[in-house]
Design a protein around this motif. Structure first.
Motif, PDB file in Angstrom:
ATOM      1  N   LYS A 320       0.768  -1.565   0.268  1.00  0.00           N
ATOM      2  CA  LYS A 320      -0.160  -0.205  -0.089  1.00  0.00           C
ATOM      3  C   LYS A 320       0.830   0.851  -0.121  1.00  0.00           C
ATOM      4  O   LYS A 320       1.353   1.093   0.895  1.00  0.00           O
ATOM      5  CB  LYS A 320      -0.921  -0.306   1.081  1.00  0.00           C
ATOM      6  N   HIS A 321       0.545   2.195  -0.786  1.00  0.00           N
ATOM      7  CA  HIS A 321       1.249   3.748  -1.071  1.00  0.00           C
ATOM      8  C   HIS A 321       0.356   4.574  -1.098  1.00  0.00           C
ATOM      9  O   HIS A 321      -0.395   4.333  -2.459  1.00  0.00           O
ATOM     10  CB  HIS A 321       2.430   3.703  -2.585  1.00  0.00           C
ATOM     11  N   LYS A 322      -0.302   5.827  -0.993  1.00  0.00           N
ATOM     12  CA  LYS A 322      -0.190   6.612  -0.419  1.00  0.00           C
ATOM     13  C   LYS A 322      -1.688   6.641  -1.313  1.00  0.00           C
ATOM     14  O   LYS A 322      -2.776   6.891  -1.788  1.00  0.00           O
ATOM     15  CB  LYS A 322       0.269   7.385  -1.898  1.00  0.00           C
ATOM     16  N   GLY A 323      -2.441   5.759  -0.141  1.00  0.00           N
ATOM     17  CA  GLY A 323      -3.660   5.140  -0.260  1.00  0.00           C
ATOM     18  C   GLY A 323      -4.191   4.322  -1.145  1.00  0.00           C
ATOM     19  O   GLY A 323      -5.225   3.425  -1.266  1.00  0.00           O
ATOM     20  N   LYS A 324      -3.056   3.780  -2.571  1.00  0.00           N
ATOM     21  CA  LYS A 324      -3.390   2.916  -2.848  1.00  0.00           C
ATOM     22  C   LYS A 324      -2.853   1.459  -2.671  1.00  0.00           C
ATOM     23  O   LYS A 324      -2.031   1.535  -2.705  1.00  0.00           O
ATOM     24  CB  LYS A 324      -2.736   3.016  -4.920  1.00  0.00           C
ATOM     25  N   TYR A 325      -3.021   0.380  -2.855  1.00  0.00           N
ATOM     26  CA  TYR A 325      -3.251  -1.281  -3.066  1.00  0.00           C
ATOM     27  C   TYR A 325      -2.737  -1.323  -4.546  1.00  0.00           C
ATOM     28  O   TYR A 325      -2.943  -1.645  -5.115  1.00  0.00           O
ATOM     29  CB  TYR A 325      -4.275  -1.732  -2.771  1.00  0.00           C
ATOM     30  N   TYR A 326      -1.199  -2.037  -4.424  1.00  0.00           N
ATOM     31  CA  TYR A 326      -0.600  -2.664  -5.759  1.00  0.00           C
ATOM     32  C   TYR A 326      -0.499  -3.832  -5.024  1.00  0.00           C
ATOM     33  O   TYR A 326      -0.003  -4.522  -4.771  1.00  0.00           O
ATOM     34  CB  TYR A 326       1.076  -1.656  -5.466  1.00  0.00           C
ATOM     35  N   ALA A 432      -2.711  10.342  -9.381  1.00  0.00           N
ATOM     36  CA  ALA A 432      -4.061  10.418 -10.357  1.00  0.00           C
ATOM     37  C   ALA A 432      -4.321   8.939 -10.998  1.00  0.00           C
ATOM     38  O   ALA A 432      -5.673   8.428 -10.774  1.00  0.00           O
ATOM     39  CB  ALA A 432      -3.479  11.306 -11.470  1.00  0.00           C
ATOM     40  N   ASP A 433      -3.152   8.566 -10.909  1.00  0.00           N
ATOM     41  CA  ASP A 433      -3.122   7.398 -11.939  1.00  0.00           C
ATOM     42  C   ASP A 433      -1.738   6.729 -11.319  1.00  0.00           C
ATOM     43  O   ASP A 433      -1.136   6.131 -12.516  1.00  0.00           O
ATOM     44  CB  ASP A 433      -3.386   7.146 -13.466  1.00  0.00           C
ATOM     45  N   GLY A 434      -1.224   6.758 -10.359  1.00  0.00           N
ATOM     46  CA  GLY A 434      -0.273   6.128  -9.635  1.00  0.00           C
ATOM     47  C   GLY A 434      -0.196   4.443  -9.808  1.00  0.00           C
ATOM     48  O   GLY A 434      -0.482   3.907  -9.580  1.00  0.00           O
ATOM     49  N   ARG A 435       1.216   4.873 -10.308  1.00  0.00           N
ATOM     50  CA  ARG A 435       2.213   3.350 -11.191  1.00  0.00           C
ATOM     51  C   ARG A 435       3.538   4.165 -10.234  1.00  0.00           C
ATOM     52  O   ARG A 435       3.840   4.392 -10.304  1.00  0.00           O
ATOM     53  CB  ARG A 435       2.013   3.316 -12.403  1.00  0.00           C
ATOM     54  N   LEU A 436       3.918   2.409  -9.800  1.00  0.00           N
ATOM     55  CA  LEU A 436       5.503   1.794  -8.966  1.00  0.00           C
ATOM     56  C   LEU A 436       6.470   1.867 -10.588  1.00  0.00           C
ATOM     57  O   LEU A 436       5.820   0.263 -11.225  1.00  0.00           O
ATOM     58  CB  LEU A 436       5.445   1.186  -8.164  1.00  0.00           C
ATOM     59  N   TYR A 437       7.677   2.262 -10.737  1.00  0.00           N
ATOM     60  CA  TYR A 437       8.049   1.257 -12.373  1.00  0.00           C
ATOM     61  C   TYR A 437       9.191   1.526 -11.071  1.00  0.00           C
ATOM     62  O   TYR A 437      10.316   2.528 -10.143  1.00  0.00           O
ATOM     63  CB  TYR A 437       8.392   2.573 -12.689  1.00  0.00           C
ATOM     64  N   VAL A 438       9.922   0.526 -11.612  1.00  0.00           N
ATOM     65  CA  VAL A 438      11.995   0.513 -11.216  1.00  0.00           C
ATOM     66  C   VAL A 438      12.265   2.561 -11.684  1.00  0.00           C
ATOM     67  O   VAL A 438      11.840   2.807 -12.689  1.00  0.00           O
ATOM     68  CB  VAL A 438      12.658  -0.322 -12.157  1.00  0.00           C
TER      69      VAL A 438
END
Length: 449
Positions: A320-326, A432-438
């Motif tokens: 979980k990061h900034k209210g979003k679940y990954y 807005a459309d939060g993604r996690l990348y390398v």
């Protein structure tokens, strides 16, 4: 990880060259006095807030070198060497797991993973248990957990092993019968433990791990420490007779009928609640006493957006990061030739002409733990069977290990650099459309812990 996906080294294909081969649980509140240093503030990446366009059709794998661990965004952790590591000069490890917890007002970093015994090239058909390292920072020093006071005659840092059956007592089980070593004419000594995770929750230390393909029963289990991070650990009540979940048909043909359960279990915590996360899209709530999962007729499934040709996915975890679940999972990018004669990279099922290339981390995002989750994207090339974590100053990281069993890192020219305790920085693209990348390229920069 799975032993079913081992390739012969000769399976390397010219397709990989055509594709352009390149180089290489939410953290508790930090005390007010734990301010980042000036150097740490300078090294904190800013949000790029740019999502790369999705590849079409859905299911293609992103191979851009920006998504690889590189010298400017990653490092190999200097874990304390055991006697078995001295010749290599580096710990051989798969399924690298690293995390940071605040315990008694101080940051505690932990590392663990799947290791092998001297004399074997793999962590199968048996290995000797779970090792743990700790450190006050990512930079180190990374020391083996101080277990000599618990087991003076055992190897330092080994917190659990199938060989610890002598520690079983009435009312306290360290090793269940289904976890013990056993023998047959085909493999000899059998029984290995995979993919351990280490968590600090409600003031206790928990390890979730998996007994592997050569064990009497294959599946996930949980240990709880009755002391510190070093243990001693015991098996929770719900795993005395079997792994989590029901058995089903799966795994290699040599696994006995009824012995295969859901593998690669992980722990997700939020507030005072905890969930088990399993491969095959499953999750389960833990009982309040953490001695078993809440009973249910069928384990619930995450609401996902599957690929058109849904492959075997493993190593599932939720971050979980900034209210979003990954929802993070591992998938093999397989190369083949498209109708125009060019190399095609996709998360396909095995098939004629499809060659394992890289073991990637694919991620989907949701506003809710159970989903529905977005379409997946490639978060990192070659970082499969990883975990995401936050360090003590708020930086985002992923682990990686470079899979030596098949694909790019199994090539004889690269195998010496496979199976490592690696970490790579991540970047977040915004709310807005939060993604996690390398973390993508920053020229002229090198990374430090």
């Amino acid at each position: 990880m799975t032993t079913t996906e081992k390739n012969a080294l000769s399976r390397r294909s010219a397709l990989a060259s055509a594709a352009g081969l390149g180089l290489v649980a939410a953290l508790p509140a930090i005390p007010a006095e734990a301010h980042p240093t000036a150097t740490e503030r300078e090294e904190m990446p800013t949000d790029r807030r740019v999502n790369w366009p999705d590849l079409e059709p859905y299911g293609l794998a992103d191979t851009r070198q920006d998504l690889w661990p590189r010298e400017d965004n990653s490092l190999t952790l200097p874990l304390e060497l055991r006697p078995r590591d001295k010749e290599r000069g580096l710990v051989w490890i798969r399924d690298t797991y690293v995390n940071c917890f605040v315990v008694n007002g101080r940051a505690v970093y932990v590392a663990t993973g799947t290791t092998r015994v001297p004399g074997l090239d793999l962590a199968a058909p048996w290995n000797d248990g779970i090792f743990v390292w700790t450190s006050p920072s990512l930079k180190g020093p990374w020391a083996l957990a101080e277990t000599t006071g618990i087991r003076p005659d055992a190897e330092k840092g080994k917190v659990w092993s199938p060989e610890f059956t002598g520690e079983n007592r009435p009312g306290r089980t360290t090793v269940a019968p289904w976890q013990e070593y056993w023998y047959d004419d085909r493999f000899g000594k059998r029984g290995e433990v995979w993919a351990p995770e280490l968590h600090h929750f409600r003031g206790k230390w928990y390890i979730v791990a998996c007994m592997g393909d050569h064990s009497r029963k294959v599946g996930s289990f949980m240990l709880v420490s009755e002391g510190g991070v070093e243990g001693p650990y015991r098996l929770i009540e719900g795993n005395h007779d079997k792994p989590f979940g029901d058995s089903f048909i799966g795994g290699p043909k040599f696994i006995e009928p009824g012995a295969y359960h859901h593998i690669d279990g992980g722990l997700y915590t939020e507030g005072d609640d905890a969930w088990l996360v399993l491969h095959n899209n499953l999750y389960a709530k833990f009982r309040d006493d953490m001695e078993d999962i809440v009973p249910t007729t069928n384990l619930p499934e995450f609401q996902q957006t599957p690929y058109p040709s849904e492959p075997y996915l493993e190593g599932a975890s939720v971050f979980k990061h900034k209210g979003k679940y990954y929802l993070v999972q591992s998938a093999w990018d397989r190369t083949s030739v498209d109708p125009y004669g060019s190399a095609r990279h996709a998360y396909d099922n095995p098939g004629t002409g499809r060659v394992q290339y890289q073991y990637d981390a694919v991620v989907a995002v949701s506003d809710h733990f159970e989903g529905p989750y977005s379409k997946r994207w490639t978060a990192g090339v070659g970082i499969g069977h990883n975990n995401f974590f936050v360090d003590h100053v708020g930086r985002l990281w992923s682990t990686f290990f470079r899979n030596p069993s098949a694909g790019y890192w199994s090539d004889p020219s690269r195998i010496a650099d496979a199976a490592v305790p690696g970490i790579v920085r991540l970047e977040w693209t915004g709310r807005a459309d939060g993604r996690l990348y390398v973390e993508r390229s920053h020229r002229g920069r090198t990374v430090s812990g």
